[in-house]
Design a protein around this motif. Structure first.
Motif, PDB file in Angstrom:
ATOM      1  N   ALA A   1       0.835  -1.205   0.000  1.00 23.55           N
ATOM      2  CA  ALA A   1       0.000   0.000   0.000  1.00 23.55           C
ATOM      3  C   ALA A   1       0.865   1.249   0.000  1.00 23.55           C
ATOM      4  CB  ALA A   1      -0.925  -0.009   1.217  1.00 23.55           C
ATOM      5  N   ARG A   2       1.937   1.228   0.778  1.00 20.84           N
ATOM      6  CA  ARG A   2       2.833   2.380   0.823  1.00 20.84           C
ATOM      7  C   ARG A   2       3.508   2.595  -0.529  1.00 20.84           C
ATOM      8  NH1 ARG A   2       7.057   2.205   5.598  1.00 20.84           N
ATOM      9  NH2 ARG A   2       5.127   1.564   6.603  1.00 20.84           N
ATOM     10  N   ARG A   3       3.940   1.505  -1.157  1.00 19.78           N
ATOM     11  CA  ARG A   3       4.587   1.626  -2.469  1.00 19.78           C
ATOM     12  C   ARG A   3       3.629   2.217  -3.502  1.00 19.78           C
ATOM     13  NH1 ARG A   3       4.364  -0.253  -7.179  1.00 19.78           N
ATOM     14  NH2 ARG A   3       2.590  -1.545  -6.611  1.00 19.78           N
ATOM     15  N   ARG A   4       2.396   1.751  -3.497  1.00 16.19           N
ATOM     16  CA  ARG A   4       1.427   2.245  -4.468  1.00 16.19           C
ATOM     17  C   ARG A   4       1.123   3.723  -4.263  1.00 16.19           C
ATOM     18  NH1 ARG A   4      -3.453  -2.032  -4.620  1.00 16.19           N
ATOM     19  NH2 ARG A   4      -4.486  -0.115  -5.328  1.00 16.19           N
TER      20      ARG A   4
ATOM     21  N   ASN B   1      13.017  -8.416  -9.357  1.00 18.66           N
ATOM     22  CA  ASN B   1      14.000  -7.346  -9.523  1.00 18.66           C
ATOM     23  C   ASN B   1      14.567  -7.319 -10.938  1.00 18.66           C
ATOM     24  OD1 ASN B   1      13.728  -6.560  -6.833  1.00 18.66           O
ATOM     25  ND2 ASN B   1      15.322  -7.961  -6.142  1.00 18.66           N
ATOM     26  N   GLN B   2      14.839  -8.498 -11.474  1.00 16.03           N
ATOM     27  CA  GLN B   2      15.363  -8.564 -12.833  1.00 16.03           C
ATOM     28  C   GLN B   2      14.346  -8.031 -13.838  1.00 16.03           C
ATOM     29  OE1 GLN B   2      15.968 -12.522 -14.521  1.00 16.03           O
ATOM     30  NE2 GLN B   2      17.954 -11.882 -15.308  1.00 16.03           N
ATOM     31  N   GLU B   3      13.092  -8.415 -13.655  1.00 12.75           N
ATOM     32  CA  GLU B   3      12.043  -7.964 -14.567  1.00 12.75           C
ATOM     33  C   GLU B   3      11.787  -6.472 -14.419  1.00 12.75           C
ATOM     34  OE1 GLU B   3       9.322  -8.982 -17.631  1.00 12.75           O
ATOM     35  OE2 GLU B   3      10.887 -10.135 -16.627  1.00 12.75           O
TER      36      GLU B   3
ATOM     37  N   ALA C   1      23.264  -9.370 -14.009  1.00 12.15           N
ATOM     38  CA  ALA C   1      22.472  -8.607 -13.037  1.00 12.15           C
ATOM     39  C   ALA C   1      22.859  -7.138 -13.006  1.00 12.15           C
ATOM     40  CB  ALA C   1      22.638  -9.211 -11.641  1.00 12.15           C
ATOM     41  N   ILE C   2      23.815  -6.718 -13.833  1.00 11.02           N
ATOM     42  CA  ILE C   2      24.251  -5.317 -13.806  1.00 11.02           C
ATOM     43  C   ILE C   2      23.101  -4.356 -14.101  1.00 11.02           C
ATOM     44  CG2 ILE C   2      25.693  -3.631 -15.005  1.00 11.02           C
ATOM     45  CD1 ILE C   2      27.912  -5.659 -15.070  1.00 11.02           C
ATOM     46  N   PRO C   3      22.256  -4.590 -15.128  1.00 13.17           N
ATOM     47  CA  PRO C   3      21.124  -3.672 -15.337  1.00 13.17           C
ATOM     48  C   PRO C   3      20.208  -3.580 -14.125  1.00 13.17           C
ATOM     49  CG  PRO C   3      21.427  -5.089 -17.246  1.00 13.17           C
ATOM     50  CD  PRO C   3      22.315  -5.626 -16.174  1.00 13.17           C
ATOM     51  N   MET C   4      20.038  -4.706 -13.426  1.00 13.85           N
ATOM     52  CA  MET C   4      19.195  -4.697 -12.243  1.00 13.85           C
ATOM     53  C   MET C   4      19.805  -3.817 -11.151  1.00 13.85           C
ATOM     54  SD  MET C   4      18.138  -7.934  -9.893  1.00 13.85           S
ATOM     55  CE  MET C   4      19.858  -8.168  -9.453  1.00 13.85           C
ATOM     56  N   ILE C   5      21.127  -3.890 -10.992  1.00 10.57           N
ATOM     57  CA  ILE C   5      21.798  -3.081  -9.980  1.00 10.57           C
ATOM     58  C   ILE C   5      21.665  -1.602 -10.323  1.00 10.57           C
ATOM     59  CG2 ILE C   5      24.018  -2.607  -8.895  1.00 10.57           C
ATOM     60  CD1 ILE C   5      24.784  -5.529  -9.537  1.00 10.57           C
ATOM     61  N   MET C   6      21.837  -1.253 -11.586  1.00  9.68           N
ATOM     62  CA  MET C   6      21.683   0.135 -11.997  1.00  9.68           C
ATOM     63  C   MET C   6      20.247   0.609 -11.779  1.00  9.68           C
ATOM     64  SD  MET C   6      24.661   1.000 -12.785  1.00  9.68           S
ATOM     65  CE  MET C   6      24.215   2.634 -13.334  1.00  9.68           C
ATOM     66  N   GLY C   7      19.296  -0.263 -12.048  1.00  4.34           N
ATOM     67  CA  GLY C   7      17.901   0.090 -11.780  1.00  4.34           C
ATOM     68  C   GLY C   7      17.657   0.348 -10.305  1.00  4.34           C
ATOM     69  N   PHE C   8      18.277  -0.477  -9.433  1.00  5.26           N
ATOM     70  CA  PHE C   8      18.176  -0.253  -7.996  1.00  5.26           C
ATOM     71  C   PHE C   8      18.682   1.136  -7.622  1.00  5.26           C
ATOM     72  CE2 PHE C   8      18.295  -4.922  -6.466  1.00  5.26           C
ATOM     73  CZ  PHE C   8      16.924  -4.943  -6.459  1.00  5.26           C
ATOM     74  N   ILE C   9      19.832   1.499  -8.167  1.00  3.42           N
ATOM     75  CA  ILE C   9      20.438   2.777  -7.811  1.00  3.42           C
ATOM     76  C   ILE C   9      19.528   3.937  -8.230  1.00  3.42           C
ATOM     77  CG2 ILE C   9      22.402   4.302  -8.258  1.00  3.42           C
ATOM     78  CD1 ILE C   9      24.136   1.797  -8.540  1.00  3.42           C
ATOM     79  N   LEU C  10      18.953   3.843  -9.429  1.00  3.84           N
ATOM     80  CA  LEU C  10      18.107   4.920  -9.924  1.00  3.84           C
ATOM     81  C   LEU C  10      16.767   4.978  -9.197  1.00  3.84           C
ATOM     82  CD1 LEU C  10      18.736   4.703 -13.775  1.00  3.84           C
ATOM     83  CD2 LEU C  10      19.602   6.413 -12.198  1.00  3.84           C
TER      84      LEU C  10
ATOM     85  N   LEU D   1      15.923   3.407  -6.086  1.00  3.74           N
ATOM     86  CA  LEU D   1      15.936   3.383  -4.629  1.00  3.74           C
ATOM     87  C   LEU D   1      16.996   4.286  -4.017  1.00  3.74           C
ATOM     88  CD1 LEU D   1      15.615  -0.493  -4.148  1.00  3.74           C
ATOM     89  CD2 LEU D   1      13.777   1.183  -4.221  1.00  3.74           C
ATOM     90  N   GLY D   2      18.017   4.623  -4.781  1.00  3.72           N
ATOM     91  CA  GLY D   2      19.141   5.356  -4.210  1.00  3.72           C
ATOM     92  C   GLY D   2      20.307   4.415  -3.957  1.00  3.72           C
ATOM     93  N   LEU D   3      21.491   4.982  -3.795  1.00  6.57           N
ATOM     94  CA  LEU D   3      22.706   4.179  -3.706  1.00  6.57           C
ATOM     95  C   LEU D   3      22.728   3.282  -2.474  1.00  6.57           C
ATOM     96  CD1 LEU D   3      25.475   3.497  -4.849  1.00  6.57           C
ATOM     97  CD2 LEU D   3      26.415   5.437  -3.575  1.00  6.57           C
ATOM     98  N   LEU D   4      22.378   3.828  -1.293  1.00  7.50           N
ATOM     99  CA  LEU D   4      22.476   3.038  -0.064  1.00  7.50           C
ATOM    100  C   LEU D   4      21.500   1.872  -0.074  1.00  7.50           C
ATOM    101  CD1 LEU D   4      22.926   5.819   2.646  1.00  7.50           C
ATOM    102  CD2 LEU D   4      24.660   4.314   1.659  1.00  7.50           C
ATOM    103  N   LYS D   5      20.251   2.129  -0.461  1.00  7.38           N
ATOM    104  CA  LYS D   5      19.274   1.044  -0.529  1.00  7.38           C
ATOM    105  C   LYS D   5      19.657   0.031  -1.596  1.00  7.38           C
ATOM    106  CE  LYS D   5      15.166   3.368   1.281  1.00  7.38           C
ATOM    107  NZ  LYS D   5      13.754   3.750   1.011  1.00  7.38           N
ATOM    108  N   ALA D   6      20.241   0.497  -2.686  1.00  4.71           N
ATOM    109  CA  ALA D   6      20.673  -0.414  -3.746  1.00  4.71           C
ATOM    110  C   ALA D   6      21.772  -1.339  -3.238  1.00  4.71           C
ATOM    111  CB  ALA D   6      21.156   0.371  -4.958  1.00  4.71           C
TER     112      ALA D   6
END
Length: 1178
Positions: A263-266, A626-628, A812-821, A823-828
């Motif tokens: 619910a929070r994410r939405r 995460n990959q998707e 998994a590199i694209p997934m990691i870059m997606g995390f950074i964009l 969620l931010g660096l620390l959460k990624a």
């Protein structure tokens, strides 16, 4: 910016004002936004993501009342009053300084103002006479002190907590229904509030003035002051009291509301998306009409009561599993249906309505048609609300239609139905009705609950002509729910009356007559000529309306298992999808993109962002999610702009319906070549000068595979489809017509990705075979010596860099870059470390092998086929034999080949630093071997539980020894499975290529023979020929020991005697050779490695030319050799699994690894309860 007109600010210095737009505009905008926001919150409550209390905190007042300030949702203001009181208690400065500190938090300033004016309004409504005079006098004095900046002198701020507690006691009574006792209690609470304000809060001078006020003193002495109150009956005042009570008592911060992460994410995505660039919405009456289209075959529509409670071998049912995975949603569900936490199965069985709600609750958390239909019908609900509010805005008196909800507005319903159509193409619905299948009853239920839902299906009519010949006529029909409950579908027979069914978990009289026919179109023949899903779409697309069409996937399958199974086979490549009300409200904006400028050509396909909602099921589901997510956000964003090579990937894209229907449709259905039919819609659109865009301000939910077997089948299907795309004319034409840079982008983002993946694995093989060749030839030591003498390190650098291309984690590199964009660096970083601890590297490396195998097989042999995957809740243990059947040829054999290459080089190669150095240099290759061999068992629920391991071994042995035959499936017999595994080799080209590739296995014997100690330095070719004679002798001995006693029933005794003599002779011969020659024990093991590789090469060639082998009568022998190889490979894999199963903590660790902690704890509790129950029964 202008200041607020509040008295709390109008008399203070301009620098203390809150920097927002004017109060009037703010309140007007809030009044417009409030109905939309509240409907979103209401939908979250209906979906059980939030509780009733959270709904109250999240809801926004209508802002249409007389209170002259914006009323924000309470969760933004919660705890702000308490914080403001703390600031007041610590205040040692002036009123201006105190207000400055409060205004540092905008919402705190809003909370203080709202509390101040709400108290005044509430008191005015519940008191009269002298009491009202007292309220007016108090507020007049406070406002006057504010105007001169002397509030801290007029009031004793230290007493504010006492005032707050007294008024909270009053509102706590007023929010309840009136009774005589509550009325007396409220009057007393109000008098206590008066006493505290007058004698504690006010300054001494002001207190004396109030006490000596004649009017008030007389009423107080006569006992009339606050002796009775007017209980609030006005809905606005009642809502104001309830809101103020929560404002004064709730201590939760906005960061903790709502508690549910989904619910929070939405809500976070929705609010953030409002600040993204999107076209302005036009009135509903002027928007582009559109349709939503979903193909359905035989997937789960709605879980039955029996499905929910059937337990697997661990005693875990679907209902139990969901209760542990979603504990807060389960509590909210019980609250919504007014049941306590202790409600059991028997309680639900007693109430048919609650039982049905339970079925929907479970189905909405699975990948079912019911969930997809609910999500898509949010479009209609959003359009009805928008149309209703637009129409109300045209009326001079808004209250004239405010009392009528938008659900009951006939104008709003008619306008929504004009602009929105939802068609579900249930291909075999007619057959399901005829055989009274549970799916048909569930679809009928969905039709009744969703009046705008339309169902299209294929109807077959068989008739016998006058000449006695049978004829078949095919019709494409469209039906809807009949409000009168009468069946009006022509030509679809049903049993008269009703039938009784237990699909709802009870004997329920179900009427088959629930649908009315809208259209019936006679077809020229059987419409199913090509692939199932595209043909399912093609026959029903004529029933869609409007200028745009959104494709929403369900699964496609040709069969299904028992509905009680956790991993119900409910479909294949395509994921089931969901929608959210808050996103449906932005559909008008999205459709306006067709009129926006996106380059030279107008858009023909609008890409939409997706959210994978199955990520919380297990660690594998999280990896896949995460990959998707990285692909549907970062990936497609780049593909659309600037690369301009985004296609259609089976995602919820919106098509220009007119453009595509007039240019070949949205689904190519040719068999095999269009197995991945979705992307061909993008190919077709691009080739016909269309323009495909991507938009991230709107999202649609999507379910993905949650078990390793499901994921492997899905990736195998996609990889095979990409192999077929290499052969398609569409890819050829696009490559010819694109400019150079766009062509390269297109290549890498389609078939090129799989080519690169295959090259990555081939690089490992080429590197290892090259090093083994250097070892056998002796060149490696010479090259290393020469390089050392010359001081050259180039060779070492080349050889040592090979590990860079062998690690599957690079995918998994694209997934990691997606995390950074996202969620931010620390959460990624935190998410990436968590994934590594859950062995995501093993998963991605394993997936690398899956894609390589199926893509390579399709390139070599063609014939990609649809692979059905499950969409259920995968918590069921997969047997060892099933995993072996699925991964034997794709992973196990290849991993053992790599292990053989590494072992041979350790034994005979040269590496500076010795064998330990070589192992470290080839660590990534060993990691690949371990991942490919053991990932199916690491990610298998209860894979290391001893009892299951024993049962798996018995099942595997039974499967291995079971004879095949006509009608015996591969899942029951090794022989049948072995025959099925060879079906892909059917062309001369494929046979020749397989033969050439199989020759590599003969290199081992050739090289090892000359490395044996017994050979010394002899390099005669005759020695290699002698090794083949030894191999032939071994084969003959094997045949002697594998003779079936049933075939030689007449002389079994002689045969056993001969086998015994042969065994003794073999042992004696080996002993004499070791004693009399230089043959050593390591030489024997080396010979085993050589002959195993050669034998496998012979088997591969024999399988490739099986017709020839059958003709010369050696097929039975080849089959027995193959059985022996599979038995040996199975034992190599099974032995470590069995050893690890001895240790109980391994199984516990695996459960923590695979599933979230709540489910792991619940699973253990279930086992304990089951044990206690058994003891009681004894």
């Amino acid at each position: 910016m202008t200041q607020h007109t509040s008295p709390l600010q109008s008399h203070v210095t301009e620098g203390y004002s809150i920097s927002f737009i004017s109060q009037e505009h703010n309140k007007a905008y809030a009044a417009i936004f409030a109905p939309f926001w509240n409907e979103i919150i209401k939908s979250l409550r209906e979906e059980d993501f939030i509780s009733n209390r959270e709904k109250d905190l999240l809801s926004m007042p209508s802002n249409a009342g007389s209170l002259q300030l914006v009323q924000w949702p309470l969760f933004l203001l919660s705890s702000k009053i308490l914080m403001a009181i703390d600031l007041a208690l610590d205040c040692k400065d002036t009123q201006i300084d105190l207000w400055n500190r409060i205004c540092r938090d905008d919402y705190m300033a809003y909370a203080v103002q709202e509390c101040y004016y709400s108290i005044e309004k509430i008191l005015h409504c519940i008191v009269d006479g002298e009491g009202r005079l007292w309220v007016e006098r108090i507020y007049r004095e406070i406002n006057s002190s504010i105007s001169v900046g002397s509030l801290v002198i007029t009031l004793f701020l230290k007493k504010i907590p006492l005032v707050q507690s007294r008024f909270t006691a009053l509102t706590g009574l007023l929010i309840r229904n009136e009774t005589p006792e509550l009325a007396r209690g409220a009057a007393k609470a109000l008098y206590d509030f008066y006493e505290v304000v007058t004698h504690d809060l006010l300054s001494t001078d002001l207190r004396e003035q109030i006490d000596t006020w004649h009017v008030l003193a007389k009423a107080r002495n006569e006992g009339r002051l606050f002796s009775r109150i007017e209980w609030p009956k006005d809905p606005e005042i009642k809502e104001l009291i309830k809101r103020l009570h929560l404002l004064l008592t709730v201590k939760d911060t906005a960061a903790n509301i709502p508690k549910n992460l989904e619910a929070r994410r939405r809500l976070e995505f929705f609010t953030n998306s409002l600040f993204m660039h999107m076209p302005p919405a036009i009135p509903v009456s002027e928007m582009i009409p559109f349709s939503v289209f979903t193909p359905y075959y035989s997937e789960t529509v709605l879980y039955s009561s029996s499905d929910l409670r059937v337990e697997n071998e661990d005693g875990v049912s679907i209902l139990f599993y969901l209760q542990k995975i979603f504990p807060d949603e389960w509590e909210n569900f019980l609250e919504r249906i007014d049941r306590g936490d202790s409600s059991g199965d028997a309680d639900f069985e007693e109430s048919s309505s609650d039982n049905l709600e339970l079925r929907f609750w479970v189905s909405y958390r699975g990948q079912t048609l019911a969930r997809t239909v609910r999500g898509m019908m949010y479009y209609r609900r959003a359009l009805m609300l928008q149309s209703f509010l637009e129409r109300r805005g045209l009326i001079e008196d808004p209250n004239q239609s405010a009392n009528l909800g938008f659900e009951l507005s006939s104008e709003a319903r008619a306008q929504a139905d004009l602009k929105f159509t939802y068609v579900v193409s249930c291909q075999i619905y007619g057959q399901q009705r005829q055989r009274k299948a549970p799916e048909a009853a569930d679809i009928n239920l969905l039709l009744q609950r969703n009046e705008a839902l339309r169902v299209a299906f294929i109807h077959l009519e068989e008739s016998v002509g006058s000449d006695g010949n049978a004829s078949k006529e095919y019709y494409s029909k469209l039906v809807k729910a009949d409000v009168h409950g009468k069946d009006q579908i022509k030509g679809v027979p049903n049993a008269q009356g009703s039938w009784h069914s237990k699909v709802w978990g009870m004997s329920y009289c179900m009427q088959p007559h629930l649908a009315v026919e809208i259209y019936s179109i006679k077809l020229p023949g059987n419409p199913k000529l090509g692939e199932g899903k595209p043909e399912n779409q093609n026959h029903a697309i004529i029933f869609t309306r409007g200028e745009a069409i959104q494709t929403i996937d369900m699964n496609q399958d040709a069969g299904k298992t028992s509905p009680a199974s956790f991993d119900t086979i409910a479909g294949g490549c395509c994921s089931s999808q969901d929608n959210y009300l808050e996103e449906a409200m932005k559909m008008r904006n999205l459709l306006e993109e067709f009129h926006a400028r996106h380059g030279i050509r107008p858009p023909t396909i609008l890409g939409v962002r997706e959210h994978v909602f199955t990520g919380s099921v297990s660690s594998l589901a999280w990896f896949m999610s995460n990959q998707e997510t990285s692909f549907v956000t970062l990936g497609q964003r780049v593909l659309a702009k600037p690369l301009k090579v985004r296609m259609h990937y089976g995602h919820p894209d919106v098509f220009d319906r007119i453009f595509h229907i007039s240019r070949g449709g949205i689904s190519k259905a040719s068999r095999v070549i269009n197995i991945s039919e979705d992307i061909y819609a993008g190919f077709n659109s691009t080739l016909r000068q269309g323009n495909i865009t991507h938009h991230e301000y709107i999202q649609v939910g999507k379910g993905r595979d949650v078990g390793l077997n499901q994921i492997a089948l899905f990736e195998g299907k996609v990889a095979g489809g990409n192999g077929e795309q290499v052969l398609s004319r569409d890819v050829y034409r696009l490559g010819q017509l694109f400019d150079f840079f766009r062509m390269l982008s297109f290549y890498f983002t389609t078939v090129g990705y799989y080519v690169c993946t295959m090259m990555t694995v081939l690089t490992i093989y080429i590197f290892l075979y090259g090093r083994v060749y250097l070892a056998f030839s002796g060149l490696d030591e010479g090259l290393a010596r020469d390089a050392r003498l010359l001081g050259s390190t180039a060779l070492d650098a080349v050889l040592n860099a090979q590990f860079l291309v062998q690690i599957g984690i690079f995918t998994a590199i694209p997934m990691i870059m997606g995390f950074i964009l996202e969620l931010g660096l620390l959460k990624a970083i935190f998410s990436f470390i968590t994934m590594q601890l859950q062995l995501c590297s093993v998963f991605f490396t394993f997936s690398l092998g899956t894609r390589t195998h199926y893509f390579g097989r399709t390139i070599l042999h063609g014939g990609a086929k649809y692979r059905a995957t499950g969409r259920g809740f995968v918590v069921q243990h997969i047997k060892f034999a099933e995993n072996y059947r699925l991964y034997s040829r794709s992973h196990f054999i290849k991993a053992l080949e790599v292990a053989l290459l590494l072992t041979v080089y350790i034994a005979y190669g040269y590496t500076k630093g010795g064998a330990v150095s070589f192992v470290l240099l080839t660590l990534s290759s060993w990691f690949l071997v371990i991942s490919w061999l053991f990932a199916p068992y690491i990610f298998n629920p209860s894979g290391f539980e001893w009892q299951k391991t024993v049962e798996d071994f018995d099942d595997w042995i039974s499967w291995l020894l079971y004879k095949g035959g006509v009608g015996i499936k591969g899942e029951n017999s090794w022989e049948s499975w072995w025959d099925e595994e060879q079906a892909h080799i059917h062309t001369w080209r494929g046979r020749i290529l397989e033969t050439i590739l199989s020759l590599r296995f003969f290199m081992f014997q050739y090289g090892i023979v000359y490395k044996l100690h017994v050979m010394k330095s002899n390099t005669s070719l005759a020695l290699y020929g002698f090794s083949w004679i030894i191999l032939a002798v071994i084969v003959i001995i094997f045949k002697i020991f594998s003779f079936s006693p049933k075939k030689y029933a007449g002389f079994q005794l002689w045969m056993r005697f001969f086998q015994g003599v042969t065994a003794l002779g073999l042992v004696a011969a080996i002993t004499l050779v070791i004693i009399l020659t230089d043959l050593t024990i390591p030489d024997l093991f080396a010979c085993v490695l050589a002959f195993v590789a050669t034998g496998w090469g012979i088997l591969c060639i024999a399988i490739t030319w099986r017709k020839l082998v059958r003709a010369i009568g050696l097929w039975d022998s080849i089959r027995e050799f193959a059985r022996m190889y599979d038995a040996g490979m199975g034992m190599i894999i099974f032995a470590p699994v069995a050893v690890l199963s001895w240790f109980p903590f391994i199984s516990t660790f695996q459960s923590r690894l695979l599933f979230n902690q709540a489910f792991s704890r619940g699973l253990e509790i279930s086992k304990i309860l089951a044990g206690n129950k058994a003891n009681v029964q004894i």
